[in-house]
Design a protein around this motif. Structure first.
Motif, short mmCIF file in Angstrom:
data_model
loop_
_atom_site.label_atom_id
_atom_site.label_comp_id
_atom_site.label_asym_id
_atom_site.label_seq_id
_atom_site.Cartn_x
_atom_site.Cartn_y
_atom_site.Cartn_z
N GLY A 185 0.84 -1.19 0.00
CA GLY A 185 0.00 0.00 0.00
C GLY A 185 0.87 1.24 0.00
N ARG A 186 0.76 2.03 1.06
CA ARG A 186 1.60 3.23 1.20
C ARG A 186 2.77 3.00 2.14
NH1 ARG A 186 -2.87 8.12 1.87
NH2 ARG A 186 -3.94 7.81 -0.13
N ASN A 187 2.93 1.79 2.63
CA ASN A 187 3.93 1.52 3.65
C ASN A 187 5.10 0.71 3.12
OD1 ASN A 187 2.35 2.67 5.88
ND2 ASN A 187 0.99 0.91 5.55
N VAL A 188 6.28 1.03 3.64
CA VAL A 188 7.47 0.21 3.39
C VAL A 188 7.50 -0.87 4.46
CG1 VAL A 188 9.99 0.17 3.33
CG2 VAL A 188 8.75 2.12 2.36
N VAL A 189 7.63 -2.12 4.03
CA VAL A 189 7.63 -3.25 4.95
C VAL A 189 8.98 -3.97 4.85
CG1 VAL A 189 6.54 -5.46 5.52
CG2 VAL A 189 5.14 -3.52 4.77
N TYR A 190 9.52 -4.29 6.00
CA TYR A 190 10.80 -5.00 6.08
C TYR A 190 10.53 -6.46 6.44
CZ TYR A 190 12.89 -0.37 6.11
OH TYR A 190 13.25 0.91 5.78
N ARG A 191 11.27 -7.37 5.81
CA ARG A 191 11.16 -8.79 6.11
C ARG A 191 12.50 -9.46 5.86
NH1 ARG A 191 7.54 -8.02 2.22
NH2 ARG A 191 5.86 -8.92 3.50
N LEU A 192 12.65 -10.65 6.38
CA LEU A 192 13.85 -11.42 6.10
C LEU A 192 13.83 -11.88 4.65
CD1 LEU A 192 14.18 -13.71 9.26
CD2 LEU A 192 15.36 -11.56 8.79
N SER A 193 14.96 -11.78 3.98
CA SER A 193 15.08 -12.32 2.63
C SER A 193 15.18 -13.84 2.71
CB SER A 193 16.35 -11.76 1.97
OG SER A 193 17.50 -12.24 2.66
N GLU A 194 15.20 -14.49 1.58
CA GLU A 194 15.39 -15.94 1.57
C GLU A 194 16.72 -16.30 2.24
OE1 GLU A 194 15.63 -19.70 -1.58
OE2 GLU A 194 15.10 -17.69 -2.29
N TYR A 195 17.75 -15.53 1.93
CA TYR A 195 19.07 -15.72 2.55
C TYR A 195 18.99 -15.47 4.05
CZ TYR A 195 24.09 -14.70 3.36
OH TYR A 195 25.38 -14.67 3.83
N GLY A 196 18.28 -14.39 4.44
CA GLY A 196 18.14 -14.08 5.86
C GLY A 196 17.32 -15.10 6.61
N SER A 197 16.33 -15.69 5.95
CA SER A 197 15.49 -16.70 6.60
C SER A 197 16.30 -17.93 7.01
CB SER A 197 14.35 -17.11 5.67
OG SER A 197 13.47 -16.03 5.44
N ASP A 198 17.42 -18.14 6.32
CA ASP A 198 18.28 -19.26 6.71
C ASP A 198 18.88 -19.07 8.09
OD1 ASP A 198 17.79 -20.56 4.32
OD2 ASP A 198 19.62 -19.83 3.35
N LEU A 199 18.81 -17.85 8.61
CA LEU A 199 19.28 -17.58 9.98
C LEU A 199 18.27 -18.03 11.02
CD1 LEU A 199 20.82 -14.01 9.63
CD2 LEU A 199 22.03 -16.03 10.45
N GLY A 200 17.05 -18.38 10.60
CA GLY A 200 16.01 -18.76 11.55
C GLY A 200 16.46 -19.80 12.57
#
Length: 217
Positions: free
Chosen positions: A70-85
């Motif tokens: 929408g009008r918001n910037v959203v941050y999330r883990l990338s596929e590479y970052g998700s490997d840190l889970g």
């Protein structure tokens, strides 16, 4: 960001993850994607300019990505970052081994409580259920599967079990949920038969010789 000057995977990871607040930002994003203000409000103590810097560093390292919702910037883990889970979950388990009562200036947050549920999920198979957990001002909920869990911040008015109170850390340590409720250290509403399932599904034991925290606010 400073280099350790060593050709080493751990050193390369520490260059990014070792910066102050980076692990906490990643913990919150592990629970779910967030807008900047949601991250800022969920991490008491971090200045806005430092949060901006850390997000830029994590983006540059391709660990975090942002998108427009929408009008918001959203941050999330990338596929590479998700490997840190799994790494973040194991770090949480390791830290919890000596985590008893909070220090004077420490409070749980919705994200930290949700992450605690994620890291304390055992490998024990249980009857599936939903639970809302409160710890001080923090609220989180979980959908517990037979052999896993999905967690989120905030309340769930449709949960089957509602549990909280000053004795919650002790329950996670020793699994004595029903005894804690009987003693008034923990409050529980909803399906009482799920207390034993909760105790089996979530455990965060303390190291030998480390005492459980007193059941008091």
């Amino acid at each position: 960001m400073k280099s350790y000057g060593q050709f080493c995977g751990l050193a390369r990871a520490a260059e990014v993850l070792g910066e102050r607040w980076s692990l906490i930002i990643l913990r919150d994003l592990l629970v779910g994607a967030k807008r900047f203000n949601e991250l800022r409000q969920g991490i008491p103590g971090i200045p806005s300019n430092l949060l901006t810097t850390r997000l830029r560093e994590l983006e540059a390292a391709e660990i975090v990505e942002r998108s427009i919702d929408g009008r918001n910037v959203v941050y999330r883990l990338s596929e590479y970052g998700s490997d840190l889970g799994p790494v973040l979950i194991e770090l949480g388990r390791w830290g919890a081994r000596r985590l008893t009562a909070p220090r004077e200036d420490e409070v749980p947050t919705d994200s930290s409580l949700a992450a605690a549920l994620l890291s304390s999920r055992t490998e024990v198979a249980v009857r599936p259920f939903t639970v809302e957990v409160t710890a001080g001002p923090a609220e989180a909920h979980a959908v517990v599967h037979e052999s896993g869990v999905d967690v989120a911040e905030g309340a769930d008015p449709h949960a089957q079990l509602f549990i909280g109170g000053p004795g919650l850390r002790g329950v996670l340590a020793d699994g004595e949920a029903e005894a804690a409720v009987a003693a008034g250290a923990v409050t529980a509403d909803g399906d009482a038969s799920l207390l034993s399932e909760f105790a089996r599904a979530f455990r965060a034991p303390l190291d030998e010789g480390v005492s459980s925290p007193p059941a008091a606010e």
